[in-house]
Scaffold this active site. Structure first.
Site, mmCIF file in Angstrom:
data_model
loop_
_atom_site.group_PDB
_atom_site.id
_atom_site.type_symbol
_atom_site.label_atom_id
_atom_site.label_comp_id
_atom_site.label_asym_id
_atom_site.label_seq_id
_atom_site.Cartn_x
_atom_site.Cartn_y
_atom_site.Cartn_z
ATOM 1 C CE1 TYR A 1 86.840 30.050 -13.624
ATOM 2 C CE2 TYR A 1 84.632 30.385 -14.502
ATOM 3 C CZ TYR A 1 85.897 30.860 -14.223
ATOM 4 O OH TYR A 1 86.211 32.154 -14.547
ATOM 5 C CD GLU B 1 88.540 32.579 -11.951
ATOM 6 O OE1 GLU B 1 88.475 32.860 -13.162
ATOM 7 O OE2 GLU B 1 89.608 32.310 -11.381
#
Ligand code: GDP
Ligand code: MN
Length: 379
Positions: free
Chosen positions: A102, A190
């Site tokens: 992530y 993101e």
């Protein structure tokens, strides 16, 4: 302004962030054509909706052949995912995944600087990781003057304990992602998951990007503007140039100034009610603006009462009152309306309202007006 995954990936590609080759399609035939153009199976067919967890909902499917692309595109287009109808699919060459990470950049408002988050536990929602295993998220705060140096990126990657094989690729992508985030005027950039392939390549398998609409003058955002998914009430407000945020309650709010509008939302909650919205009409409370605001509020079927909270500063109370009187001649309203009008020329304004807008109940203070509105809304 939220981007779809495919727009996010195209945005990333402009900053040289590695993404899988692919294209967007709105019909099954187009999806097939995209897959045939990629000509390298398997491909993955991905629902384009602005909500996470698409995989679990059946919105992401691998296809080994063109026939499978057809079957999956047929199933996914038109599918409902958490209240969002799938109107587009993104088709890309499928990746082999060794590990899922992530990575994101966002603004840390309390620290007044940029925040980078990186975790070796990607592919799942970061909120879940933050809850169950907060130590698995390596955070870094970046001074916008210095930017993200290679040295700092390297330390950050080390702190996140990614597979050493991923280090070079991750450092490179994180620095490019930071550039995309700052130069692109994003509020959020993101990648989840950021993957490591069995061959040791690192690349972005998903993209979630929010751009700051206040920076629109620096960019051409028309393409994103055209695909914005808005609450119909927010759409109506946007068309009228109003600052509006839809909420779930039954007391419609109109206030001048963002601070006062927020206080109005708060005070409705404090006296036991529920605001239906945040709406800031700004400085110019003329008839046009007021009529537009009333149209938006009355378009919300949950609204049972309206609370107009105006503090006259540069905007004078009598002008506001005249604006309301004229607006009420244009917009038909059956709902009870309560106003708190204070500040410059408030007394004149109240007099005008009493004479020409007798339906509007005047209250001298914010609390009293909030209580009256909440009571009239029946909550
Ligand atoms: P989200 O669930 O809506 O965030 O959608 P993602 O784009 O993040 O995909 C969800 C999951 O699908 C990923 O975490 C992967 O496990 C899987 N996935 C997506 N694309 C591929 C691919 O090209 N190959 C493989 N093997 N899995 C994929
Ligand atoms: Mn994802």
């Amino acid at each position: 302004m939220d981007l779809f995954e495919y727009q996010g990936k195209q945005f990333f590609a402009r900053y040289d962030i590695p993404v899988s080759p692919g294209d967007v399609a709105t019909t099954v035939d187009e999806a097939v054509a995209v897959a045939e153009a990629i000509a390298d199976y398997p491909v993955v067919v991905k629902a384009q909706v602005q909500v996470g967890g698409r995989g679990k909902a059946g919105g992401i499917k691998l296809a080994d052949t063109v026939e499978e692309v057809r079957i999956h595109a047929e199933a996914i287009l038109g599918m409902d995912i958490k209240g969002h109808t799938v109107e587009r699919v993104w088709i890309e060459k499928a990746s082999d995944i060794a590990e899922e990470y992530y990575a994101s950049f966002t603004l840390d408002r309390s620290a007044k600087t940029h925040l980078g988050m990186l975790s070796a536990e990607g592919g799942v929602e970061i909120e879940a990781v933050a809850e169950t295993n907060p130590d698995a998220i390596a955070k870094t705060w970046i001074d916008p003057v210095d930017g993200l140096t290679e040295e700092a990126a390297r330390e950050w990657v080390a702190a996140a304990k990614l597979n050493p094989q991923a280090t070079e690729g991750a450092v490179d992508i994180l620095r490019k992602l930071y550039t995309a985030y700052t130069e692109g005027d994003a509020d959020l950039a993101e990648i989840n998951p950021l993957i490591l392939t069995p061959e040791g390549q690192v690349h972005a398998l998903d993209a979630k990007v929010t751009l700051d609409a206040n920076a629109a003058f620096r960019h051409d955002l028309s393409e994103y503007e055209a695909t914005q998914e808005r609450d119909p009430r927010e759409q109506a407000a946007h068309e009228r140039g109003l600052q509006y945020v839809g909420l779930d309650g039954n007391v419609g709010v109109i206030a001048n100034g963002a601070g006062l509008a927020m206080s109005t939302v708060d005070i409705i909650n404090q006296v036991g009610g529920q605001p239906a919205n945040f709406l800031d009409i700004g400085g110019g409370a003329n008839a046009d603006v007021m009529a537009g605001a009333l149209e938006v509020i009355t378009g919300d079927e949950n609204v049972r009462a309206i609370f107009i909270n105006i503090f006259g500063g540069i905007t004078k109370g009598d002008e506001v009152a005249n604006g309301i009187v004229q607006a009420l001649q244009r917009v038909d309203i059956d709902l009870p309306m309560v106003i708190r009008l204070d500040g410059t020329n408030a007394a004149e304004g109240r007099k005008i309202l009493a004479a020409s807008a007798e339906k509007v109940i005047s209250k001298p203070t914010m609390v009293e007006a909030a209580q009256a509105a909440v009571e009239l809304a029946g909550s």
